[in-house]
Design an enzyme around this catalytic site. Structure first.
Site, PDB file in Angstrom:
ATOM      1  N   LYS A 158       0.898  -1.165   0.000  1.00 41.08           N
ATOM      2  CA  LYS A 158       0.000   0.000   0.000  1.00 41.08           C
ATOM      3  C   LYS A 158       0.932   1.210   0.000  1.00 41.08           C
ATOM      4  O   LYS A 158       1.332   1.726   1.052  1.00 41.08           O
ATOM      5  CB  LYS A 158      -0.912  -0.052   1.229  1.00 41.08           C
ATOM      6  CG  LYS A 158      -2.128   0.837   1.111  1.00 41.08           C
ATOM      7  CD  LYS A 158      -3.187   0.485   2.121  1.00 41.08           C
ATOM      8  CE  LYS A 158      -4.212   1.590   2.270  1.00 41.08           C
ATOM      9  NZ  LYS A 158      -4.939   1.968   1.061  1.00 41.08           N
TER      10      LYS A 158
HETATM   11  N1  PMP Z   1      -7.490  -2.001  -3.077  1.00 41.16           N
HETATM   12  C1  PMP Z   1      -6.950  -0.780  -2.972  1.00 41.16           C
HETATM   13  C2  PMP Z   1      -6.214  -0.207  -4.125  1.00 41.16           C
HETATM   14  C3  PMP Z   1      -7.084  -0.051  -1.781  1.00 41.16           C
HETATM   15  O1  PMP Z   1      -6.551   1.171  -1.666  1.00 41.16           O
HETATM   16  C4  PMP Z   1      -7.816  -0.612  -0.707  1.00 41.16           C
HETATM   17  C5  PMP Z   1      -7.983   0.169   0.568  1.00 41.16           C
HETATM   18  N2  PMP Z   1      -6.948  -0.077   1.461  1.00 41.16           N
HETATM   19  C6  PMP Z   1      -8.350  -1.890  -0.874  1.00 41.16           C
HETATM   20  C7  PMP Z   1      -8.175  -2.551  -2.077  1.00 41.16           C
HETATM   21  C8  PMP Z   1      -9.103  -2.547   0.238  1.00 41.16           C
HETATM   22  O2  PMP Z   1      -8.230  -2.949   1.275  1.00 41.16           O
HETATM   23  P1  PMP Z   1      -8.700  -3.049   2.778  1.00 41.16           P
HETATM   24  O3  PMP Z   1      -9.902  -3.910   2.796  1.00 41.16           O
HETATM   25  O4  PMP Z   1      -7.541  -3.688   3.479  1.00 41.16           O
HETATM   26  O5  PMP Z   1      -8.969  -1.680   3.244  1.00 41.16           O
END
Ligand code: PMP
Length: 305
Positions: A158
């Site tokens: 991320k």
């Molecule tokens: N994909 C992307 C590109 C994101 O930014 C997020 C948000 N963090 C997610 C998927 C979903 O991840 P999570 O469920 O861990 O928030």
């Protein structure tokens, strides 16, 4: 606008919101090598607060830092504690948490190895795509921007700089009158939305792109797969083509910010009945019960503040 809170955790200390500033030569601000998390803290049924899957988010933050070859100056336990302390210090019952690790100022240029700095900021954040969206679903458009190739964009991280791709897709979708962008990978298969993972339902079974594809390993995605399987719904991870979305019975997005948001239209084609479908509704209700502790199970997913 983000509503100001009282304290921000920066480099090991809780400081006043107004003091939480960085120099203009902060390396990450220029080149995007930074890593972050988005986490939610929910008010639980008993009036307490619980951070959803805090340890998993902190683990992913450290994994992202490893992908970026950024040494972390704290342990995972220390960042877990920093998150809990920051929520407590601001007296918020429910909030969004944003841990951010970034390269500070000092040297410039791509070869610079300035020390990693870490911040945790919390603020009140309601439904990311709006309260209506959670109930009625959103209108999405497949983006003209592809998710980066798995060997160009390190999708398991991320990483701050990656979000240029997501922001361009989101802006394109919004300016064309849609709520959200769905992104294909460089081979043309469905990847994810700009900041959410994607699921489709067909004939009572759930499908979602597999982790080997150019997607973030969403923690909500993982929770949803676990909950769906516990409910006896079959979940398969694998490739999905764009027109499979058009002919799906239900489509929904998952993410910390977006929670579980139904998609009622894709590329001007109505998905299913054009409303939240029955499997999406069941899963969404179960998800909110778990995050708010209305049900005693999955207690390990809730870090009580
Ligand atoms: N994909 C992307 C590109 C994101 O930014 C997020 C948000 N963090 C997610 C998927 C979903 O991840 P999570 O469920 O861990 O928030």
């Amino acid at each position: 606008m983000v509503d100001k809170v009282s304290k921000v955790w920066l480099d090991g200390k809780l400081i006043d919101w107004d003091q939480a500033n960085v120099h203009i030569l902060t390396h990450t601000l220029h080149y995007g090598l930074g890593v972050f998390e988005g986490i939610r803290c929910y008010e639980t049924h008993d009036g307490k607060s619980a951070v959803f899957r805090l340890r998993e988010h902190v683990r992913r933050l450290f994994d992202s830092a490893k992908i970026c070859t950024m040494p972390m100056p704290y342990t995972q336990d220390e960042i877990v504690q920093a998150c809990l302390d920051t929520v407590k210090a601001n007296g918020l019952k429910a909030c969004y948490l944003r841990p951010l690790a970034f390269l500070g100022d000092g040297a410039m240029g791509l070869g610079a190895v300035n020390p990693t700095r870490v911040a945790v900021v919390v603020w009140h954040w309601g439904a990311y795509l709006g309260d209506e969206a959670l109930k009625k679903g959103i209108r999405a458009k497949v983006s003209s921007y592809a998710r980066g190739h798995i060997n160009a964009t390190m999708a398991k991280g991320k990483i701050s700089g990656h979000y240029v791709n997501s922001i361009l897709a989101k802006r394109e979708a919004k300016s064309a009158g849609y709520d959200e962008a769905i992104m294909l990978d460089t081979q043309g298969y469905v990847a994810e939305a700009s900041g959410e993972n994607l699921f489709m339902v067909k004939n009572g079974e759930i499908r979602t792109p597999d982790l080997g594809s150019a997607i973030l390993a969403g923690i909500t995605r993982d929770a949803m797969i676990t909950l769906a399987r516990e409910m006896g719904i079959k979940v398969t991870e694998g490739r999905i083509a764009r027109d499979e979305l058009w002919t799906a019975d239900e489509v929904f997005l998952t993410g910390t910010a977006a929670e579980l948001t139904p998609v009622r239209e894709i590329d001007d084609r109505t998905v299913g009945e054009g409303a939240m479908g029955p499997i999406t509704a069941k899963l969404q209700a179960r998800f909110f019960d778990v995050v708010k502790g209305t049900t005693p199970d999955h207690a390990a997913w809730r870090a009580v503040v």
